[in-house]
Design an enzyme around this catalytic site. Structure first.
Site, PDB file in Angstrom:
ATOM      1  N   LEU A  68       7.056   7.228   8.974  1.00 42.18           N
ATOM      2  CA  LEU A  68       7.181   6.916   7.899  1.00 42.18           C
ATOM      3  C   LEU A  68       6.846   6.710   7.182  1.00 42.18           C
ATOM      4  O   LEU A  68       7.156   6.472   5.678  1.00 42.18           O
ATOM      5  CB  LEU A  68       8.144   5.844   8.492  1.00 42.18           C
ATOM      6  CG  LEU A  68       9.562   5.344   7.669  1.00 42.18           C
ATOM      7  CD1 LEU A  68      10.478   6.308   7.240  1.00 42.18           C
ATOM      8  CD2 LEU A  68      10.799   4.106   8.255  1.00 42.18           C
ATOM      9  N   GLY A  69       6.156   5.319   6.971  1.00 46.01           N
ATOM     10  CA  GLY A  69       4.769   4.692   6.583  1.00 46.01           C
ATOM     11  C   GLY A  69       4.389   5.780   5.238  1.00 46.01           C
ATOM     12  O   GLY A  69       4.162   5.713   4.009  1.00 46.01           O
ATOM     13  N   ASP A  70       4.241   6.649   5.872  1.00 49.56           N
ATOM     14  CA  ASP A  70       3.426   8.400   5.224  1.00 49.56           C
ATOM     15  C   ASP A  70       4.262   8.464   3.985  1.00 49.56           C
ATOM     16  O   ASP A  70       4.079   8.829   3.240  1.00 49.56           O
ATOM     17  CB  ASP A  70       2.773   9.007   5.669  1.00 49.56           C
ATOM     18  CG  ASP A  70       1.111   8.624   6.300  1.00 49.56           C
ATOM     19  OD1 ASP A  70       0.168   7.706   6.004  1.00 49.56           O
ATOM     20  OD2 ASP A  70       0.897   9.046   7.650  1.00 49.56           O
ATOM     21  N   SER A  71       5.348   9.189   4.470  1.00 46.10           N
ATOM     22  CA  SER A  71       6.819   9.484   3.579  1.00 46.10           C
ATOM     23  C   SER A  71       6.871   8.690   2.523  1.00 46.10           C
ATOM     24  O   SER A  71       7.074   9.052   1.850  1.00 46.10           O
ATOM     25  CB  SER A  71       7.408   9.917   4.430  1.00 46.10           C
ATOM     26  OG  SER A  71       6.819  10.985   5.823  1.00 46.10           O
ATOM     27  N   GLY A 118       4.389   8.245   0.185  1.00 46.65           N
ATOM     28  CA  GLY A 118       4.458   9.647  -0.865  1.00 46.65           C
ATOM     29  C   GLY A 118       5.882   9.254  -1.517  1.00 46.65           C
ATOM     30  O   GLY A 118       5.566  10.429  -2.484  1.00 46.65           O
TER      31      GLY A 118
END
Length: 474
Positions: A202-205, A208
């Protein structure tokens, strides 16, 4: 010699010129970001997800990958018959793959030449890496003053933690996100077991998504500067961990709703005394929000409720989600379950229901526990109460609403000896009048190297062959 070639080349090129030629192989002329070129230097999820979003809406994405190995995501999780992850086919959609070794001087010079003709550099390396390679703003703005840098990292480009490696899982914890997720220990109101992680990155998305939003804002800002005769690029600084400010988006804390202002106004003083002047008679707890299980703190009722096992679940517990936290919706729910005794002035608004949460949740649970999820869904749907079954991916791809909106696409993976379709979720939002379907799946490693070297950098076949022989390109 390479630097001399670059200087000679830079004097001849107007940044962002000859844009129509860049889209000769795959056109997206009706999309809002058509004509924008993004040089994607990032790997794995956060930076590439930003590139996926920009590319889906028309930007030309040139993804730079290390020869031979490529983006590590190519071999993450499940692998297809060709040894490539279907996840990469999705995240790499609508991108051109160019294999260049950034550890080599000639490789970095090639990237500089591409940067001179690009609109955006997108990267998610550890801060300082591009500068070490001579590919940071000070190295590239002399070649292209209007170049935008979108930079994603764990903690941002500044501050005492900037140089720390930051993966999304760690940044989710340090943003406070993991603290508020998990099951509640009724004795302490703290965690019953470890904090729960959503089973996605979740943190990466989220980082982004913020990076794509910041990039579009920077492009708009650059357009405004150009209308005043100025060539000006800027840096979009995206941290997975923190908050949002004028030119930097620090992502997970941007999802934390009212947690910080609630703590500031309520969490640092005694709750009863501090509350008297605003809501007499209502006792609010100290606002250091902790885990809440399957509900959400301070909003009632919205939760996952147990139902009788369904034939399709082989005797396993089933749950259904009910969200009736609006005042009118709550009254409808109570009528539907035969508990109109839990309506009226004492339950009229959310803050009343919060103080009676246990009573309300018990009544709903008793009602759902004696029915199947299918029966609960049918009854509450008829009553106009928001209700949803907990679906797996198997059910999602066959869902009538998903099919009606073409929310899952079949995208062709091209191979010289054939190919196959792979299902992937469509990229949203839908823009009326624009064809935003996926144009091609994530390509094989280096599939566009020759095209970009020859058509965009003007290299001949002999030079391309030499660079490949020397391991500069793949």
């Amino acid at each position: 010699m390479a630097s001399t070639i670059l200087r000679l080349y830079a004097t001849k090129v107007t940044p962002n010129a000859s844009r129509s030629r860049l889209f000769s192989s795959h056109s997206a002329d009706d999309l809002p970001l058509s004509g924008i070129r993004v040089l994607e230097l990032g790997q794995v999820i956060a930076g590439p997800f930003c590139g996926q979003l920009l590319g889906h809406f028309g930007a030309e994405i040139i993804k730079i990958e290390p020869p031979s190995v490529g983006d590590p995501l190519r071999v993450w999780r499940e692998l297809d018959v060709d040894g490539v992850s279907p996840w990469f086919r999705s995240l790499g959609r609508n991108k051109k793959s160019v294999a260049i070794d950034l550890r080599k001087d000639e490789g970095r010079e090639l990237v500089k030449r591409l940067a001179a003709k690009s609109d955006v550099i997108l990267e998610n390396f550890k801060p300082g890496t591009l500068e070490k390679w001579g590919l940071g703003p000070s190295g590239l703005h002399p070649l292209n003053p209007s170049l935008i840098f979108t930079r994603v990292s764990g903690y941002g480009q500044t501050g005492p933690w900037a140089s720390r490696p930051g993966y999304a899982s760690v940044c989710e914890a340090e943003s406070g996100f993991r603290y508020i997720n998990g099951n509640v220990d009724p004795k302490t109101d703290g965690h019953a077991g470890p904090p729960v992680r959503p089973n996605i990155s979740l943190g990466d998305s989220v980082a982004g998504l913020h990076a794509a939003f910041g990039t579009v804002l920077a492009l708009m800002s650059r357009q405004r500067s150009a209308s005043h005769g100025k060539q000006k690029g800027q840096t979009v600084d995206v941290s997975i961990m923190e908050r949002c400010s004028s030119e930097s988006t620090l992502s997970m804390m941007n999802l934390m709703e009212g947690i910080i202002p609630e703590y500031d106004r309520k969490g640092k003083v005694g709750s009863v005394a501090h509350n008297k002047s605003m809501m007499p008679g209502i006792i609010l707890p100290l606002q250091v929000r902790g885990p809440s299980g399957s509900s959400v703190t301070g909003i009632v009722p919205t939760n996952a409720y147990p139902c009788l096992p369904s034939p399709s679940t082989a005797g396993l517990p089933t749950y259904i989600i009910i969200g009736a936290n609006g005042d009118t919706l709550y009254a409808r729910l109570m009528r539907a379950i035969g508990r109109e005794d839990l309506t009226g002035p004492l339950y009229a608004h959310n803050h009343h229901r919060v103080s009676r949460q246990a009573e309300i949740e018990t009544a709903i649970t008793e009602w759902t526990s004696s029915r199947s999820a299918e029966d609960v869904y049918e009854l509450l749907e008829a009553a106009g109460v928001p209700v949803g079954r907990v679906l797996s991916v198997r059910e999602i791809v066959e869902h009538e609403q998903v099919k009606a909106r073409d929310a899952v696409e079949d995208v062709w993976v091209h191979k010289e000896d054939g190919g196959w379709n792979v299902k992937m979720s469509r990229v949203f939002p839908i823009l009326q009048g624009s064809d935003t379907k996926t144009r091609w799946a994530g390509p094989d490693l280096g599939a566009h190297t020759d095209e970009v070297m020859k058509e965009d950098l003007g290299l001949d076949s002999d030079e391309v062959a030499r660079l490949r022989q020397d391991g500069v390109i793949g």
